[in-house]
Design an enzyme around this catalytic site. Structure first.
Site, PDB file in Angstrom:
ATOM      1  N   VAL A  19       0.864  -1.183   0.000  1.00  0.00           N
ATOM      2  CA  VAL A  19       0.000   0.000   0.000  1.00  0.00           C
ATOM      3  C   VAL A  19       0.896   1.228   0.000  1.00  0.00           C
ATOM      4  O   VAL A  19       1.785   1.347   0.850  1.00  0.00           O
ATOM      5  CB  VAL A  19      -0.930   0.021   1.232  1.00  0.00           C
ATOM      6  N   ASN A  96       3.476   8.075   2.535  1.00  0.00           N
ATOM      7  CA  ASN A  96       4.183   9.225   1.991  1.00  0.00           C
ATOM      8  C   ASN A  96       3.334  10.486   2.018  1.00  0.00           C
ATOM      9  O   ASN A  96       3.863  11.588   1.922  1.00  0.00           O
ATOM     10  CB  ASN A  96       4.621   8.911   0.549  1.00  0.00           C
ATOM     11  N   TYR A 161       3.976  21.488   9.816  1.00  0.00           N
ATOM     12  CA  TYR A 161       4.535  20.395   9.017  1.00  0.00           C
ATOM     13  C   TYR A 161       5.727  19.768   9.721  1.00  0.00           C
ATOM     14  O   TYR A 161       5.820  18.550   9.874  1.00  0.00           O
ATOM     15  CB  TYR A 161       4.942  20.922   7.643  1.00  0.00           C
ATOM     16  N   LYS A 165       6.202  15.943  11.232  1.00  0.00           N
ATOM     17  CA  LYS A 165       7.264  15.038  10.817  1.00  0.00           C
ATOM     18  C   LYS A 165       8.076  14.548  12.013  1.00  0.00           C
ATOM     19  O   LYS A 165       8.595  13.424  12.014  1.00  0.00           O
ATOM     20  CB  LYS A 165       8.159  15.712   9.778  1.00  0.00           C
ATOM     21  N   SER A 195      13.206  16.933  -5.305  1.00  0.00           N
ATOM     22  CA  SER A 195      12.627  17.623  -6.463  1.00  0.00           C
ATOM     23  C   SER A 195      11.279  17.023  -6.866  1.00  0.00           C
ATOM     24  O   SER A 195      11.089  16.554  -7.983  1.00  0.00           O
ATOM     25  CB  SER A 195      13.594  17.599  -7.647  1.00  0.00           C
TER      26      SER A 195
END
Length: 267
Positions: A19, A96, A161, A165, A195
């Site tokens: 997954v 992700n 953010y 993390k 990138s």
């Protein structure tokens, strides 16, 4: 540390299904391509069905691929993920997906900050809990959480953010200890500038040096089954050493702030 000599050994431990959450572009798409190349079947998750299908379509020539356009911050994520993976033997989860927005904390809405927590923190907890149970029962599997160098110290103009993390880093390292003896490899990948389309939209041509998504994925998969966390890229490892070990905390936050201030266009 596990060393996979063949693709079949990789599939035996992490297959047959993987997954990938947040698979529509950038690192998620690169993980999808790499795992398909190793022989895993894929369940790809993201919000945008059309972009997700663009990733999935060419991979169907080499493996079975399913897609589901879902909101990884939705209230019923646990039930949705359970339903989507019902009947599948999921041996690997790559989380992700992440929500980020560069800018001053007080200029971002409370709704945005709450949604950041839902996607970036609540989502990985649910994925690890829902999918990890089956892995432990079978005595094999892997969970890979994507974190960031922003997890290592406070990140001004990326406050929510970076904090999310840091949460993922702590969560994954703890699960590495808990689940490793039960056959489930857990890894947190603390990526630096990469990138991806999102990074390029934010940083523009003058942004910091960046690794390609493919290079990050190669290093992350090579480290799966070894340490609880890793940092891809030699430059990033040096930078992380300075931020986390050599510099006083105040200096590390100021250096990070100088970088993110430019991205935010703050005075």
């Amino acid at each position: 540390m596990r060393r996979w000599r063949t693709a079949s050994e990789f599939v035996d431990h992490y297959g047959p299904w993987a997954v990938v959450a947040g698979a529509s572009e950038g690192l998620g798409a690169a993980f999808a391509r790499a795992l398909a190349g190793r022989g895993l079947k894929l369940l790809l998750l993201a919000r945008r069905a059309d972009v997700l299908e663009e990733v999935a379509a060419p991979l169907r020539a080499i493996t079975e691929v399913r897609t589901a356009a879902i909101d990884l911050g939705e209230a019923e994520l646990a039930a949705t993920l359970t339903a989507l993976t019902g009947g599948l033997e999921v041996g690997l989860c790559v989380y992700n997906a992440a929500l980020s927005q560069v800018g001053p904390f007080l200029e971002q809405s409370l709704e945005f900050h709450q949604r950041t927590i839902d996607v970036n923190c609540r989502g990985p907890v649910i994925a690890a809990r829902v999918l990890g149970e089956g892995m432990v029962r079978r005595g094999r599997g892997g969970i890979l959480l994507m974190s960031s160098l922003t997890a290592l110290c406070g990140s001004p103009f990326l406050a929510g953010y970076g904090a999310s993390k840091a949460f993922n880093l702590s969560l994954g390292e703890a699960l590495w200890y808990e689940l490793g003896p039960r056959g489930v490899d857990v890894l947190v990948c603390c990526a630096g500038a990469t990138s991806t389309p999102g990074f390029l939209r934010t940083s523009g041509a003058g942004g910091p040096r960046a690794m390609t998504p493919e290079a990050v994925v190669v290093e992350a998969l090579a480290a799966l089954g070894a340490a609880p966390s890793m940092i891809p890229g030699a430059f990033n490892r040096v930078a992380a050493g300075l931020l986390a070990r050599l510099l006083p905390r105040r200096a590390a936050v100021r250096i990070m702030g100088a970088q993110t201030r430019r991205l935010a266009g703050a005075p």
